[in-house]
Design a protein around this motif. Sequence first.
Motif, PDB file in Angstrom:
ATOM      1  N   MET A 125       0.746  -1.097   0.249  1.00 53.58           N
ATOM      2  CA  MET A 125      -0.521   0.359  -0.296  1.00 53.58           C
ATOM      3  C   MET A 125       1.119   1.365   0.692  1.00 53.58           C
ATOM      4  SD  MET A 125      -2.854   0.838   2.521  1.00 53.58           S
ATOM      5  CE  MET A 125      -4.036  -0.793   2.481  1.00 53.58           C
TER       6      MET A 125
ATOM      7  N   TYR B 181       2.278   4.849   0.619  1.00 50.41           N
ATOM      8  CA  TYR B 181       2.365   6.037   1.285  1.00 50.41           C
ATOM      9  C   TYR B 181       0.816   6.851   1.365  1.00 50.41           C
ATOM     10  CZ  TYR B 181       3.908  10.002   4.460  1.00 50.41           C
ATOM     11  OH  TYR B 181       4.667  10.630   5.931  1.00 50.41           O
TER      12      TYR B 181
ATOM     13  N   ILE C 152      -2.342   5.689   2.594  1.00 46.64           N
ATOM     14  CA  ILE C 152      -1.640   5.011   4.273  1.00 46.64           C
ATOM     15  C   ILE C 152      -2.476   6.665   4.788  1.00 46.64           C
ATOM     16  CG2 ILE C 152      -0.799   4.365   5.628  1.00 46.64           C
ATOM     17  CD1 ILE C 152       0.642   2.045   3.950  1.00 46.64           C
ATOM     18  N   LYS C 153      -1.440   7.867   3.907  1.00 43.04           N
ATOM     19  CA  LYS C 153      -1.858   8.826   4.455  1.00 43.04           C
ATOM     20  C   LYS C 153      -3.124   9.667   4.753  1.00 43.04           C
ATOM     21  CE  LYS C 153       0.475  12.542   5.848  1.00 43.04           C
ATOM     22  NZ  LYS C 153       1.242  12.759   6.580  1.00 43.04           N
TER      23      LYS C 153
ATOM     24  N   ILE D  67      -6.176   6.794   4.558  1.00 47.92           N
ATOM     25  CA  ILE D  67      -7.002   6.432   5.517  1.00 47.92           C
ATOM     26  C   ILE D  67      -6.961   7.044   6.787  1.00 47.92           C
ATOM     27  CG2 ILE D  67      -7.175   4.184   6.366  1.00 47.92           C
ATOM     28  CD1 ILE D  67      -6.383   3.048   3.272  1.00 47.92           C
ATOM     29  N   HIS D  68      -5.677   7.177   7.522  1.00 44.62           N
ATOM     30  CA  HIS D  68      -5.188   8.433   8.340  1.00 44.62           C
ATOM     31  C   HIS D  68      -6.252   9.181   8.736  1.00 44.62           C
ATOM     32  CE1 HIS D  68      -3.076   8.171  11.973  1.00 44.62           C
ATOM     33  NE2 HIS D  68      -2.730  10.137  11.651  1.00 44.62           N
TER      34      HIS D  68
ATOM     35  N   ALA E 259      -3.266   2.571  10.275  1.00 44.84           N
ATOM     36  CA  ALA E 259      -2.692   4.073   9.428  1.00 44.84           C
ATOM     37  C   ALA E 259      -1.748   4.447   9.791  1.00 44.84           C
ATOM     38  CB  ALA E 259      -3.365   4.003   8.777  1.00 44.84           C
TER      39      ALA E 259
ATOM     40  N   ALA F 135       1.478   2.176  10.272  1.00 39.36           N
ATOM     41  CA  ALA F 135       2.071   2.781   9.362  1.00 39.36           C
ATOM     42  C   ALA F 135       3.069   3.421   8.863  1.00 39.36           C
ATOM     43  CB  ALA F 135       1.161   2.021   8.027  1.00 39.36           C
ATOM     44  N   LEU F 136       2.018   4.243   8.830  1.00 35.53           N
ATOM     45  CA  LEU F 136       3.010   5.820   9.046  1.00 35.53           C
ATOM     46  C   LEU F 136       4.382   6.233   9.907  1.00 35.53           C
ATOM     47  CD1 LEU F 136      -0.461   8.018   8.686  1.00 35.53           C
ATOM     48  CD2 LEU F 136       1.796   7.899   6.615  1.00 35.53           C
TER      49      LEU F 136
ATOM     50  N   ASN G  52       7.283   4.549   9.175  1.00 33.19           N
ATOM     51  CA  ASN G  52       8.087   5.107   8.021  1.00 33.19           C
ATOM     52  C   ASN G  52       8.632   6.364   8.482  1.00 33.19           C
ATOM     53  OD1 ASN G  52       7.665   4.291   5.098  1.00 33.19           O
ATOM     54  ND2 ASN G  52       5.687   5.224   5.853  1.00 33.19           N
TER      55      ASN G  52
END
Length: 145
Positions: free
Chosen positions: A1, A3, A6-7, A9-10, A65, A68-69, A72
């Motif tokens: 997925m 970045y 994911i951003k 979704i967050h 999310a 996941a962020l 990074n």
Amino acid sequence: MSYLLIKIIHLCAAAFFIGGVFFEVMILSRASSQLPAEARAQLSTALGARARKVMHWVVLALYGAGLALAWNYRAVLAHPFASSFSFLLSLKILFALSILGHFIVVVWLMRTGRSTPKRSRIIHLSVLTQMICIVVLAKSMMFAW
């Protein structure tokens, strides 16, 4: 997925979560106090059942999310005082963990029958305040990077 996905979704999950808490604290709690006790109880039961179905998914998306962020930025997070960005991100994560702790306390209070309107109000105000802090921190991070 990616970045970006994911951003998105967050951010969407954060908007849903903050909007829900804002609505409950600032609008619903004040408006429902004007209803008769029976209507207030029915409204509370109906909204509670719906919120539990929806908010669990929102919280899962938000924190999933978020993790996941954060992955990074693990190198930045290893040194939280090295820069303004790392400090703000670390503080944002601390607030998010505190909110998660509040969420766990609410579940525990409800399951043990210890939830009261006063406790609920205090927890909701605390969560809303911390959410506002997270929004300010997130915006500040853009300028600190």
